[in-house]
Enzyme design. Structure first.
Site, PDB file in Angstrom:
ATOM      1  N   HIS A 165       0.816  -1.053   0.076  1.00 30.42           N
ATOM      2  CA  HIS A 165       0.044   0.019   0.127  1.00 30.42           C
ATOM      3  C   HIS A 165       0.907   1.166  -0.008  1.00 30.42           C
ATOM      4  CE1 HIS A 165      -3.821   2.212   0.927  1.00 30.42           C
ATOM      5  NE2 HIS A 165      -3.042   3.035   1.691  1.00 30.42           N
ATOM      6  N   MET A 175      -3.872  10.562  -1.675  1.00 29.42           N
ATOM      7  CA  MET A 175      -4.230  11.703  -0.638  1.00 29.42           C
ATOM      8  C   MET A 175      -3.819  13.035  -1.267  1.00 29.42           C
ATOM      9  SD  MET A 175      -3.630   9.646   2.977  1.00 29.42           S
ATOM     10  CE  MET A 175      -2.440   8.674   1.989  1.00 29.42           C
ATOM     11  N   GLY A 213      -3.541  11.014   6.655  1.00 28.39           N
ATOM     12  CA  GLY A 213      -2.363  12.003   6.876  1.00 28.39           C
ATOM     13  C   GLY A 213      -1.131  11.308   7.632  1.00 28.39           C
ATOM     14  N   GLY A 217       0.093   5.320  12.366  1.00 30.73           N
ATOM     15  CA  GLY A 217       0.248   4.855  13.831  1.00 30.73           C
ATOM     16  C   GLY A 217      -0.920   5.772  14.519  1.00 30.73           C
ATOM     17  N   GLY A 275      -5.993   2.107   8.380  1.00 27.56           N
ATOM     18  CA  GLY A 275      -5.755   3.002   9.482  1.00 27.56           C
ATOM     19  C   GLY A 275      -5.923   2.082  10.831  1.00 27.56           C
ATOM     20  N   GLY A 276      -4.935   2.160  11.519  1.00 24.35           N
ATOM     21  CA  GLY A 276      -5.166   1.608  12.978  1.00 24.35           C
ATOM     22  C   GLY A 276      -5.517   0.111  13.014  1.00 24.35           C
ATOM     23  N   GLY A 324       0.017  -0.520   8.550  1.00 24.40           N
ATOM     24  CA  GLY A 324       1.443   0.161   8.478  1.00 24.40           C
ATOM     25  C   GLY A 324       2.297  -0.394   9.605  1.00 24.40           C
ATOM     26  N   SER A 325       2.168   0.548  10.658  1.00 26.19           N
ATOM     27  CA  SER A 325       3.078   0.337  11.764  1.00 26.19           C
ATOM     28  C   SER A 325       3.064  -1.108  12.406  1.00 26.19           C
ATOM     29  CB  SER A 325       2.803   1.302  12.919  1.00 26.19           C
ATOM     30  OG  SER A 325       1.336   1.662  13.084  1.00 26.19           O
TER      31      SER A 325
HETATM   32  C1  DX5 Z   1      -3.090   7.008   6.825  1.00 23.68           C
HETATM   33  C2  DX5 Z   1      -2.506   6.171   5.518  1.00 23.68           C
HETATM   34  C3  DX5 Z   1      -2.304   4.618   6.309  1.00 23.68           C
HETATM   35  C4  DX5 Z   1      -1.650   4.370   7.329  1.00 23.68           C
HETATM   36  C5  DX5 Z   1      -1.694   3.301   8.008  1.00 23.68           C
HETATM   37  O1  DX5 Z   1      -3.124   8.400   6.104  1.00 23.68           O
HETATM   38  O2  DX5 Z   1      -3.459   6.108   4.602  1.00 23.68           O
HETATM   39  O3  DX5 Z   1      -2.159   4.039   5.171  1.00 23.68           O
HETATM   40  O4  DX5 Z   1      -0.139   4.824   6.834  1.00 23.68           O
HETATM   41  O5  DX5 Z   1      -0.943   3.394   8.931  1.00 23.68           O
HETATM   42  P1  DX5 Z   1      -1.344   2.478  10.516  1.00 23.68           P
HETATM   43  O6  DX5 Z   1      -1.393   1.051  10.038  1.00 23.68           O
HETATM   44  O7  DX5 Z   1       0.063   2.674  11.044  1.00 23.68           O
HETATM   45  O8  DX5 Z   1      -2.202   3.282  10.930  1.00 23.68           O
HETATM   46 ZN    ZN Z   2      -3.556   4.557   3.048  1.00 23.25          ZN
END
Ligand code: DX5
Ligand code: ZN
Length: 218
Positions: A33, A68, A142, A145, A176-177, A197-198
């Site tokens: 992603h 975005m 944006g 984490g 997200g999250g 992500g994290s």
């Molecule tokens: C936020 C991004 C997400 C984010 C996800 O704007 O679109 O893809 O990096 O990261 P985690 O999983 O850490 O919330």
């Molecule tokens: Zn994203």
């Protein structure tokens, strides 16, 4: 249908991107992603076309690009040429979602339409027949984490019902999250593509990827 993990590069160590992409692939991931931020649509700036172009040369993962940016229609061609396989854009970011979808399709990429936490599902229902994927943001876009906003899962349930009622096969992606302690709830709400992500890149990347995939496809 197999559930898909789409690890978000935003949480990677950018001095080791090549190595970390290999690690998620070793762990079994099929997607990556890619979060593109312009500092206008969201209050942050990430990476863009040259970075995607460069990692495309070293990776066979499916490039799941999350734009975005304002007026995404201006950059569809450039991101496709850089290597995007799927192009997600925000319905809030353009006055011409239909034209943007047509452009993505004409470039041979998969289409995705995205909504922020406070945008209702009703905003994208009329595009369902035209899109391969709907991305429901579970945090305000944006930053990585952040904690998942619980009411966004109601929207996933609502969308899943509509998709099923229409007899469509639209992918539902959540971003997200998402972590090990809530991923089952996210899947239960109806998502089949999970961005993390994290939770993937912080710690042992191969192990985290494998662990997510074992929950996604037990
Ligand atoms: C936020 C991004 C997400 C984010 C996800 O704007 O679109 O893809 O990096 O990261 P985690 O999983 O850490 O919330
Ligand atoms: Zn994203």
């Amino acid at each position: 249908m197999e559930n898909i993990l789409s690890p978000s590069l935003l949480a990677a160590d950018f001095t080791k991107v090549g190595q970390q992409l290999e690690q998620i692939e070793k762990g079994g991931a099929q997607y990556i992603h890619l979060d593109v931020m312009d500092g206008i649509f969201v209050p942050n700036i990430s990476f863009g076309i040259p970075v995607i172009q460069s990692i495309r040369k070293n990776s066979n993962l499916v490039f799941d690009v999350h734009l975005m940016i304002v007026e995404p229609e201006r950059y569809v061609e450039a991101f496709r040429n850089a290597g995007a396989d799927i192009i997600n854009f925000h319905v809030e970011a353009t006055e011409d979602p239909d034209g943007t979808l047509d452009k993505i399709k004409s470039m041979g990429a998969k289409t995705g339409i995205t909504i922020k936490p406070d945008t209702p599902v009703s905003r994208i229902v009329s595009y369902l027949e035209k899109v391969d994927m709907v991305l429901i943001m579970t945090v305000n876009p944006g930053f990585g984490g952040q904690p998942l906003i619980p009411y966004t899962l109601e929207k996933v349930r609502e969308l899943k019902k509509i998709v099923d009622a229409k007899g469509l096969k639209t992918d539902i992606e959540v971003d997200g999250g998402v972590r090990f302690d809530n991923v089952e709830e996210v899947l239960g709400a109806g998502a089949n593509i999970i961005v993390a992500g994290s939770a993937v890149f912080h710690g042992d990347i191969i192990e985290n990827t494998q662990r997510f995939l074992s929950v996604l496809n037990p």
